[in-house]
Design an enzyme around this catalytic site. Structure first.
Site, short mmCIF file in Angstrom:
data_model
loop_
_atom_site.label_atom_id
_atom_site.label_comp_id
_atom_site.label_asym_id
_atom_site.label_seq_id
_atom_site.Cartn_x
_atom_site.Cartn_y
_atom_site.Cartn_z
N HIS A 120 0.26 -8.62 9.17
CA HIS A 120 0.04 -7.23 8.79
C HIS A 120 0.42 -6.26 9.91
O HIS A 120 1.17 -5.30 9.71
CB HIS A 120 -1.43 -6.99 8.43
CG HIS A 120 -1.94 -7.86 7.33
ND1 HIS A 120 -1.19 -8.23 6.24
CD2 HIS A 120 -3.16 -8.43 7.15
CE1 HIS A 120 -1.92 -8.99 5.44
NE2 HIS A 120 -3.11 -9.12 5.97
N LYS A 172 0.84 -1.20 0.00
CA LYS A 172 0.00 0.00 0.00
C LYS A 172 0.88 1.25 0.00
O LYS A 172 1.85 1.35 0.73
CB LYS A 172 -0.92 0.00 1.22
CG LYS A 172 -1.97 -1.11 1.19
CD LYS A 172 -2.86 -1.06 2.42
CE LYS A 172 -3.88 -2.19 2.41
NZ LYS A 172 -4.88 -2.03 1.34
#
Length: 502
Positions: free
Chosen positions: A249, A191
């Site tokens: 994550h 991202k």
């Protein structure tokens, strides 16, 4: 028009080429790279799976539906899709039989002769995790990855179910591949807003000098989803929130915030700094898990006018399931920079809002210079990275209200990533697939990172498995999780940060 970033031909094999990930993420990302001229001039994409399609055109039509729905570049489909699709084929094959790999070898030989140049070979394992070891063995046995410089194998999470299985998988892979060939993908690291954390920290002299315990009070990471487990009940029963989100994550986001400055952006230098953080995380013992970790499971109820099933009523879920759909943990990084600075993390399903936030809360400055009226509205400085769905960085500071009195109000200065870049920032899988094609492993997890992350959360997993929860389900859908999660941070005098609604 941009030039291709590298012109070495590439063959991308997608094992599981008829699956949901291929349709929703991989092909839309590759199509976007094609439009932006980031794919090599000579490339082919070969889907391999067990689903039957009558022809390549039938397969391409299915993929086109995914591009029309999920690509950020819908404006040029009529113009660009036909030429992209011409490079895509599909083969209905069983990945567990040897003849499949003979076919793969024949395709590689054929393309090498056609292009008169040796291509990069990328094997993307978009398959169930239990199939990955056998596929890796087959690739090695058929010598399809012998050239370390030109062959790469990509794995989706989960990377093991616990420390033992992760270590076993890493040992298996290390025996048949070089570490530089192995790309363990974590889409969060692709991202743009996550990558921007490193740029923000290390390219701006304004922030790095105060990025330590003398100025920072605590750090928070929230990864919340409004959806429940939907049709993933079977998977979630084997995973839970801690395995599904924290082990990978969230710990990777924590590493981005806590890592020391790298001496270069060499892939191993960045990954070395991240693994240093994992090694410095304070070990949570079985005796004090209850002080550092909270779990929850969502009940049935209503969200935004829609009825929500309780987790234990979801499809393929045990009605007495002890699996957590929410997890919160307090971590400490025991080094000079972060001594006694708590890192609070939380993640959950069926939460109040879909959001991923990283909050750096600074210590309050002295108030001696200002009258009491000014101090009444005082708020400590705060830096918030919004990863999704908003993509911005906001800094909170004090400003004087207009008027004759010295009154202060906290205000936000916001950098909106999407607005600044015209809303055309690449999707995470675009960045990661481009890096695989170019052979850049910076954003991918190394074996020692995987194992270090499992070592951190394994004591929590062990205790939770041995001590079944007594209060599940313990939070309502549409809330911010169980009360114990509020208590985890409130007992230290803090509260969870959320962004104001617009």
């Amino acid at each position: 028009m941009k030039d291709q970033k590298q012109n070495t031909p590439a063959i991308l094999f997608i094992f599981g080429g008829s699956g949901d990930l291929t349709n929703r993420k991989l092909i839309p990302a590759l199509y976007n790279l094609y439009i932006d001229n980031f794919l090599p001039e000579k490339f082919v994409i070969i889907g391999v799976g067990r689903t039957h399609f009558d022809s390549d055109d039938a397969y391409r039509s299915k993929l086109l539906e995914g591009v029309q729905q999920f690509s950020r570049r819908k404006d040029k489909i009529a113009e660009k899709w036909p030429s992209f699709a011409a490079a895509v084929t599909y083969h209905e094959l069983d990945l567990l039989v040897d003849s499949t790999y003979n076919d793969i070898n024949n395709w590689v030989v054929s393309k090498t002769k056609e292009w008169n140049e040796k291509p990069n070979l990328i094997y993307y394992l978009s398959v169930a995790p239990q199939l990955a070891p056998d596929i890796a063995k087959k690739l090695a046995a058929h010598k399809l990855c012998n050239d370390i410089a030109t062959s790469r194998i990509v794995f989706e999470k989960p990377f093991g179910h616990d420390l033992q299985s992760a270590t076993s998988l890493n040992q298996l892979l290390a025996n048949i591949f070089s570490e530089e060939q192995i790309y363990r993908i974590d889409h969060y690291l692709g991202k743009e807003t996550v990558q921007n954390i490193l740029a923000f920290r290390f390219a701006n002299a304004l922030f790095e000098p105060i990025w330590h315990k003398n100025y920072i009070d605590h750090v928070q990471i929230t990864v919340a989803e409004t959806v429940g487990v939907e049709d993933r009940g079977g998977y979630y029963e084997q995973a839970g929130a801690l395995r599904d989100m924290v082990q990978n994550h969230i710990l990777q986001l924590l590493c981005m915030i806590a890592m020391e400055p790298p001496v270069s952006f060499d892939a191993n230098e960045i990954r070395n700094k991240k693994v240093d953080v994992l090694h410095a995380l304070r070990k949570i013992t079985a005796e004090n898990v209850h002080e550092y970790a909270v779990r929850g499971q969502y009940a049935g109820g209503w969200m935004q006018g829609n009825e929500v099933k309780a987790y234990h009523d979801e499809k393929n879920v045990n009605p007495q399931s002890p699996v957590e759909t929410f997890a919160a943990v307090k971590f400490f990084v025991d080094n000079w920079r972060w001594e006694n600075v708590p890192f609070y993390v939380r993640t959950g399903k069926a939460m109040h809002e879909k959001t991923t936030l990283i909050t750096v809360q600074f210590k309050e400055s002295p108030r001696y210079s200002f009258p009491q009226a000014a101090a009444d509205t005082w708020r400590a400085n705060r830096l918030v990275f919004s990863i999704q769905p908003k993509t911005d960085i906001r800094i909170r500071f004090q400003a004087k209200k207009p008027g004759p009195e010295m009154e202060l109000n906290p205000v936000d200065m916001i950098f909106d990533y999407a607005k600044e870049n015209g809303g055309q920032e690449p999707e995470a899988y675009e960045t990661l697939l481009q890096d695989v094609i170019e052979g850049n492993p910076t954003l991918f997890m190394r074996a020692d990172q995987i194992e270090a992350a499992w070592q951190i959360i394994e004591p929590i997993l062990d205790v939770w498995q041995k001590r079944p929860p007594v209060d599940f389900p313990n939070y309502a859908p549409g809330s911010w999780g169980p009360e114990d999660a509020e208590a985890l941070i409130a007992k230290d005098g803090h509260h969870w940060v959320t962004l104001p609604a617009k």
